[in-house]
Design a protein around this motif. Sequence first.
Motif, PDB file in Angstrom:
ATOM      1  N   VAL A  60       0.835  -1.201   0.000  1.00 17.79           N
ATOM      2  CA  VAL A  60       0.000   0.000   0.000  1.00 17.79           C
ATOM      3  C   VAL A  60       0.870   1.250   0.000  1.00 17.79           C
ATOM      4  CG1 VAL A  60      -2.059  -1.048   0.989  1.00 17.79           C
ATOM      5  CG2 VAL A  60      -0.214  -0.321   2.487  1.00 17.79           C
ATOM      6  N   THR A  61       0.262   2.392   0.265  1.00 20.82           N
ATOM      7  CA  THR A  61       0.962   3.676   0.178  1.00 20.82           C
ATOM      8  C   THR A  61       2.277   3.693   0.953  1.00 20.82           C
ATOM      9  OG1 THR A  61       0.793   6.021   0.741  1.00 20.82           O
ATOM     10  CG2 THR A  61      -0.416   4.490   2.133  1.00 20.82           C
ATOM     11  N   ASN A  62       3.222   4.451   0.446  1.00 18.70           N
ATOM     12  CA  ASN A  62       4.554   4.518   1.042  1.00 18.70           C
ATOM     13  C   ASN A  62       4.546   5.038   2.478  1.00 18.70           C
ATOM     14  OD1 ASN A  62       5.714   3.522  -1.241  1.00 18.70           O
ATOM     15  ND2 ASN A  62       6.158   5.539  -2.128  1.00 18.70           N
ATOM     16  N   ASN A  63       3.523   5.796   2.822  1.00 16.69           N
ATOM     17  CA  ASN A  63       3.491   6.402   4.156  1.00 16.69           C
ATOM     18  C   ASN A  63       2.752   5.551   5.192  1.00 16.69           C
ATOM     19  OD1 ASN A  63       4.856   8.719   3.317  1.00 16.69           O
ATOM     20  ND2 ASN A  63       2.953   9.571   2.478  1.00 16.69           N
ATOM     21  N   LEU A  64       2.195   4.383   4.785  1.00 16.63           N
ATOM     22  CA  LEU A  64       1.352   3.599   5.693  1.00 16.63           C
ATOM     23  C   LEU A  64       2.107   3.164   6.949  1.00 16.63           C
ATOM     24  CD1 LEU A  64      -1.280   2.070   6.353  1.00 16.63           C
ATOM     25  CD2 LEU A  64      -0.323   0.114   5.132  1.00 16.63           C
ATOM     26  N   TYR A  65       3.245   2.499   6.780  1.00 14.39           N
ATOM     27  CA  TYR A  65       3.973   1.953   7.926  1.00 14.39           C
ATOM     28  C   TYR A  65       4.394   3.068   8.879  1.00 14.39           C
ATOM     29  CZ  TYR A  65       7.666  -0.248  10.657  1.00 14.39           C
ATOM     30  OH  TYR A  65       8.454  -0.698  11.689  1.00 14.39           O
ATOM     31  N   LYS A  66       4.986   4.131   8.348  1.00 18.68           N
ATOM     32  CA  LYS A  66       5.506   5.204   9.200  1.00 18.68           C
ATOM     33  C   LYS A  66       4.402   5.878   9.993  1.00 18.68           C
ATOM     34  CE  LYS A  66       8.421   9.329   9.003  1.00 18.68           C
ATOM     35  NZ  LYS A  66       9.165  10.260   8.115  1.00 18.68           N
ATOM     36  N   LYS A  67       3.261   6.157   9.337  1.00 18.86           N
ATOM     37  CA  LYS A  67       2.156   6.829  10.031  1.00 18.86           C
ATOM     38  C   LYS A  67       1.521   5.902  11.068  1.00 18.86           C
ATOM     39  CE  LYS A  67       0.892   9.981   6.268  1.00 18.86           C
ATOM     40  NZ  LYS A  67      -0.162  10.337   5.280  1.00 18.86           N
ATOM     41  N   LEU A  68       1.353   4.625  10.697  1.00 22.34           N
ATOM     42  CA  LEU A  68       0.669   3.679  11.579  1.00 22.34           C
ATOM     43  C   LEU A  68       1.510   3.323  12.800  1.00 22.34           C
ATOM     44  CD1 LEU A  68      -1.896   1.972  11.879  1.00 22.34           C
ATOM     45  CD2 LEU A  68      -0.753   0.153  10.605  1.00 22.34           C
ATOM     46  N   PHE A  69       2.826   3.315  12.653  1.00 24.58           N
ATOM     47  CA  PHE A  69       3.725   2.890  13.737  1.00 24.58           C
ATOM     48  C   PHE A  69       3.502   3.735  14.992  1.00 24.58           C
ATOM     49  CE2 PHE A  69       7.629   2.307  16.100  1.00 24.58           C
ATOM     50  CZ  PHE A  69       7.913   0.956  15.911  1.00 24.58           C
TER      51      PHE A  69
END
Length: 521
Positions: A60-69
């Motif tokens: 999914v979007t490149n920012n998913l992991y960083k934002k969700l963490f």
Amino acid sequence: MKEIITSAKLRPRIKLNLDIMADFFSTKDLKMCVIASDNRNRIFTQQNDDIKKPVIESAVTNNLYKKLFDLKEQKVKLFLAKYLTDFKNELMFFKLNINDYIYIIYFPYQKVNIKHNSTALNRFKKQFQFLLKDIYSQEKKEIYLNQRSKENSNLRREKYIAASALDSVPGNVAILNEAGNIVYINLAWDRFAVENIAIARAFKIGKNYLKAAKEVVGESSDIFDELNHGLKQLLNREKEYFTFDYSWSSAGKKRWFRMHASSFKGIGEYEILIVHQDITKEIIAQKAAETLLDQLPGLLMKFNEKQELIYFNKRAAQNFNLTSNDCGQQFMGLTLDNEESQSYQDKIVEALQEEKIIDCRVILSKNNRQLSYKNILLPYYETDNSKSVISIIPFHNQQFISKRSNYNITNPYLQLFNNFPEALVLLDNEGKIINSNKKFGQLFGFEMKELKNKELSSLIADKEDKAAKDLAHLVLTGDKIDHSVVRTDSQGKRLNLNLIAFPILLHINRIGIFAIYRETK
């Protein structure tokens, strides 16, 4: 590190925890979403027997992991609803950030007893967090050990050509030079040191072995006395080898080890090989067997090919005033009750040479009276193929026989087994009953014909008692069984008991299980 779900060795632990959660919350739609730092998303379902296979896999979007963490848990559902269909529905879930992965466990929202379920969910979250941390910790340990193995290979393999063989030895191995300094330790030693910090700090390459031992066990300990005396004899070339057994406690667990030390000519002119082997299972089995033999209603002794006494049980020790000093000596405490000119030693020789069971009578003194007892001599082969003879003098109902009789015991072991004062049961490797004694039948209210070939747990344990069902497996895989249990008799009455169970060994093979049930107050 690898994503945890790809480890075949560790996947069953994940699956078991998911199964327990699904059972507790009565859901058939429990899932686990794993999001990696590269934004790869994989969803696994608890319903799959092989939890390695995801039901959904996407990037999914490149920012998913960083934002969700860093996102707080109450905002997770709303955020993920933009990307994952499941999160558009009402859910119960928790999120964990573990080792560069985000784990989200979720299932459909339940309105019934929501307060109770929320509390339980928090407990499952803590349990799952502990599980994942433990698994990753084990993985780190394996990586460390693999690295140490490579270092051993690179740094020492040129000097010690047999290092690969030493790494496969079932024991902790160290090699000392002629000064007593450590020049090599094998992979098993490293593994043991990981779990025992004191060992890791003291025993290092280049350090003197005796100084390291003194730091760990103390100069005044019996272990150090034995080690110091034997190792100095080796270092002074007064002997070629020595061995001794000792107990060691770490992390609240007591174990037994056997140390072998021997000199050899290696790279240097004179070196010493030390091997520590874990003999805990052997000692536990030995102590359990000795406890059983000590309580048998009769005298037991064993003689070697020189007719020297090599073993006696507690009753024999009491009757003949035997101590450990009597082992290795000729035993003169028995006289045959017959008109022949043979001695008791002659009967032992006869049993050894003709390899047959000898049935005779002997005279024992009790309360200033000479009484006649039946005696069976059984020839026996030890594990090293040497011969010995077991002498059995059974007491009928634990009472002395005060007159001659034609009392015949066709099977002396069966007589002792049946008259044992506690409940005994013999099981095969599947937990089915081979035999039981009178006390077992009295305790649980069964006749032998009702017991034979039946699964023990189905007769005396609750259906929900998993430990009772797994008794055979636990014993045969090496677990020590000695604890309190609750069992039921044939009438459904609950009994508070102490259970001791250990494997029956034929050489090195486990051929069955012996269990003792003891009533507790």
